[in-house]
Design an enzyme around this catalytic site. Structure first.
Site, PDB file in Angstrom:
ATOM      1  N   ASN A  13      43.182 -89.080   4.336  1.00  0.00           N
ATOM      2  CA  ASN A  13      42.545 -87.891   3.748  1.00  0.00           C
ATOM      3  C   ASN A  13      42.230 -87.018   4.960  1.00  0.00           C
ATOM      4  O   ASN A  13      41.443 -87.421   5.824  1.00  0.00           O
ATOM      5  CB  ASN A  13      41.254 -88.338   3.057  1.00  0.00           C
ATOM      6  N   CYS A  76      32.357 -84.870  -0.186  1.00  0.00           N
ATOM      7  CA  CYS A  76      33.605 -85.519   0.222  1.00  0.00           C
ATOM      8  C   CYS A  76      33.230 -86.731   1.087  1.00  0.00           C
ATOM      9  O   CYS A  76      32.700 -86.564   2.195  1.00  0.00           O
ATOM     10  CB  CYS A  76      34.456 -84.529   1.009  1.00  0.00           C
ATOM     11  N   GLY A  77      33.498 -87.921   0.572  1.00  0.00           N
ATOM     12  CA  GLY A  77      33.102 -89.142   1.286  1.00  0.00           C
ATOM     13  C   GLY A  77      33.889 -89.362   2.565  1.00  0.00           C
ATOM     14  O   GLY A  77      33.316 -89.653   3.627  1.00  0.00           O
ATOM     15  N   ASN A  78      35.214 -89.235   2.482  1.00  0.00           N
ATOM     16  CA  ASN A  78      36.012 -89.403   3.702  1.00  0.00           C
ATOM     17  C   ASN A  78      35.708 -88.277   4.691  1.00  0.00           C
ATOM     18  O   ASN A  78      35.680 -88.507   5.906  1.00  0.00           O
ATOM     19  CB  ASN A  78      37.509 -89.408   3.361  1.00  0.00           C
ATOM     20  N   ASN A 173      37.961 -85.209 -10.591  1.00  0.00           N
ATOM     21  CA  ASN A 173      38.974 -85.958  -9.847  1.00  0.00           C
ATOM     22  C   ASN A 173      39.370 -87.136 -10.733  1.00  0.00           C
ATOM     23  O   ASN A 173      38.567 -87.574 -11.578  1.00  0.00           O
ATOM     24  CB  ASN A 173      38.386 -86.462  -8.527  1.00  0.00           C
ATOM     25  N   GLU A 191      43.199 -85.322  -6.652  1.00  0.00           N
ATOM     26  CA  GLU A 191      41.995 -84.598  -6.231  1.00  0.00           C
ATOM     27  C   GLU A 191      41.947 -83.161  -6.739  1.00  0.00           C
ATOM     28  O   GLU A 191      42.861 -82.372  -6.488  1.00  0.00           O
ATOM     29  CB  GLU A 191      41.899 -84.585  -4.704  1.00  0.00           C
ATOM     30  N   ARG A 192      40.850 -82.866  -7.403  1.00  0.00           N
ATOM     31  CA  ARG A 192      40.527 -81.499  -7.791  1.00  0.00           C
ATOM     32  C   ARG A 192      40.427 -80.652  -6.526  1.00  0.00           C
ATOM     33  O   ARG A 192      39.897 -81.109  -5.502  1.00  0.00           O
ATOM     34  CB  ARG A 192      39.161 -81.561  -8.504  1.00  0.00           C
ATOM     35  N   CYS A 201      40.529 -91.097  -1.219  1.00  0.00           N
ATOM     36  CA  CYS A 201      39.377 -90.277  -1.611  1.00  0.00           C
ATOM     37  C   CYS A 201      38.126 -91.157  -1.540  1.00  0.00           C
ATOM     38  O   CYS A 201      38.018 -92.155  -2.265  1.00  0.00           O
ATOM     39  CB  CYS A 201      39.582 -89.746  -3.021  1.00  0.00           C
ATOM     40  N   GLY A 202      37.195 -90.792  -0.684  1.00  0.00           N
ATOM     41  CA  GLY A 202      36.010 -91.627  -0.437  1.00  0.00           C
ATOM     42  C   GLY A 202      35.059 -91.698  -1.615  1.00  0.00           C
ATOM     43  O   GLY A 202      34.600 -92.791  -1.995  1.00  0.00           O
TER      44      GLY A 202
HETATM   45  N1  LIG Z   1      38.381 -86.241  -0.653  1.00  0.00           N
HETATM   46  C1  LIG Z   1      37.061 -86.316  -1.085  1.00  0.00           C
HETATM   47  C2  LIG Z   1      36.631 -85.657  -2.337  1.00  0.00           C
HETATM   48  C3  LIG Z   1      36.580 -84.169  -2.130  1.00  0.00           C
HETATM   49  C4  LIG Z   1      35.980 -83.419  -3.269  1.00  0.00           C
HETATM   50  C5  LIG Z   1      36.922 -83.281  -4.412  1.00  0.00           C
HETATM   51  N2  LIG Z   1      38.200 -82.759  -4.089  1.00  0.00           N
HETATM   52  C6  LIG Z   1      36.217 -82.423  -5.465  1.00  0.00           C
HETATM   53  O1  LIG Z   1      36.299 -81.179  -5.432  1.00  0.00           O
HETATM   54  O2  LIG Z   1      35.535 -83.003  -6.302  1.00  0.00           O
HETATM   55  C7  LIG Z   1      36.397 -87.626  -0.784  1.00  0.00           C
HETATM   56  O3  LIG Z   1      36.827 -88.312   0.144  1.00  0.00           O
HETATM   57  O4  LIG Z   1      35.395 -87.940  -1.409  1.00  0.00           O
END
Ligand SMILES: N[C@@H](CCC[C@H](N)C(=O)O)C(=O)O
Length: 262
Positions: A13, A76-78, A173, A191-192, A201-202
């Site tokens: 990611n 965003c966790g990652n 998501n 991913e949204r 995705c974290g």
């Molecule tokens: N890649 C992310 C999540 C990022 C947010 C997601 N795209 C959204 O808009 O909800 C992760 O690692 O959590």
């Protein structure tokens, strides 16, 4: 003007990182942020993260996250894990961090390239058959299914992300999950804001781990998640129907650096 940037990835990611303590980038410049995340016309990334001065006493920094579409989004966790590695690179922290993101306060630890990020407590999981919906800082629909490896995640994920159920609430998501062995799950995520599958995705794997535990598919308090970009783990406690002490752990590394000319 030249703005220094850094590129980080956490289990594939990937994020453009900017030290914005001097306010070099305007948070309203959606067009520029989208262009920087573009893999053909820009640097390329699933998102862009600004490290800003802390606004909360005791914090080391503040996290501001944008999806690849240029819009500021939920947690965003990652990205949070990569930002901790970036903060250490900048000399802001040593092995521990405290920061605030859009979903509230976070603690983190870093050892070599392994970053553990504390996620928010969670009490509400909507379960329906082999699906679940929960918000781990970002909204996640979880589908427990088979043959995840062969799935067209972009196509199937978009159907759920744009369904009437979620669209009016800002979308979701979508995580497709196949149980492997005890407490181990294979996860692929739509991913949204990227509007495609990402390699990891974290907040997604955190949602999967908690949904798996709540539905009895996982029985331990540490869950291993295998994603296309590598492996992550999620540990937690469950106290009075609330998931607490939720930690997302995995690698995060700097890939390259450069200058944005604008
Ligand atoms: N890649 C992310 C999540 C990022 C947010 C997601 N795209 C959204 O808009 O909800 C992760 O690692 O959590």
């Amino acid at each position: 003007m030249k703005i220094p940037f850094y590129k980080y990835q956490g289990t594939g990611n990937d994020f453009v990182m900017i030290d914005n303590r001097q306010q070099l980038i305007s948070k309203n410049n959606t067009k520029l942020i989208k262009k920087l995340c573009d893999r053909k016309f820009g640097i390329g990334g699933d998102g862009l993260i600004l490290l800003e001065n802390p606004e909360v006493d005791g914090d080391d920094f503040k996290m501001v996250y944008f999806n690849a579409d240029g819009n500021e989004s939920s947690m965003c966790g990652n990205g949070g894990r990569c930002l901790v590695a970036f903060a250490r690179f900048l000399g802001i922290i040593e092995n521990e961090a405290t920061f605030t993101a859009i979903d509230g306060p976070h603690k983190a630890t870093i050892n070599d390239h392994e970053v553990s990020l504390q996620m928010q407590n969670l009490s509400e999981i909507k379960q329906l058959g082999n699906t679940a919906f929960l918000d781990t800082g970002s909204p996640h629909h979880v589908v427990f299914t088979k043959n995840v490896t062969d799935l067209d995640v972009k196509k199937e994920g978009a159907v759920i992300r744009y369904s009437d159920e979620y669209l009016s609430a800002g979308g979701t998501n979508v995580n497709f999950v196949d149980m492997q062995e005890d407490n181990t799950f294979l996860v692929r995520t739509y991913e949204r804001g990227v509007e495609d599958e990402t390699l990891s995705c974290g907040t997604g794997v955190t949602a999967v781990a908690l949904a798996a535990h709540a539905s009895g598919k996982a029985n331990g308090n540490i869950v291993k998640l295998i994603v296309p970009g590598g492996e992550l783990s999620v540990s937690f406690k469950k106290e009075n129907e609330i998931y607490t002490d939720v930690w997302l752990t995995g690698p995060a590394e700097q890939v390259f650096k450069g200058e944005i000319v604008c």
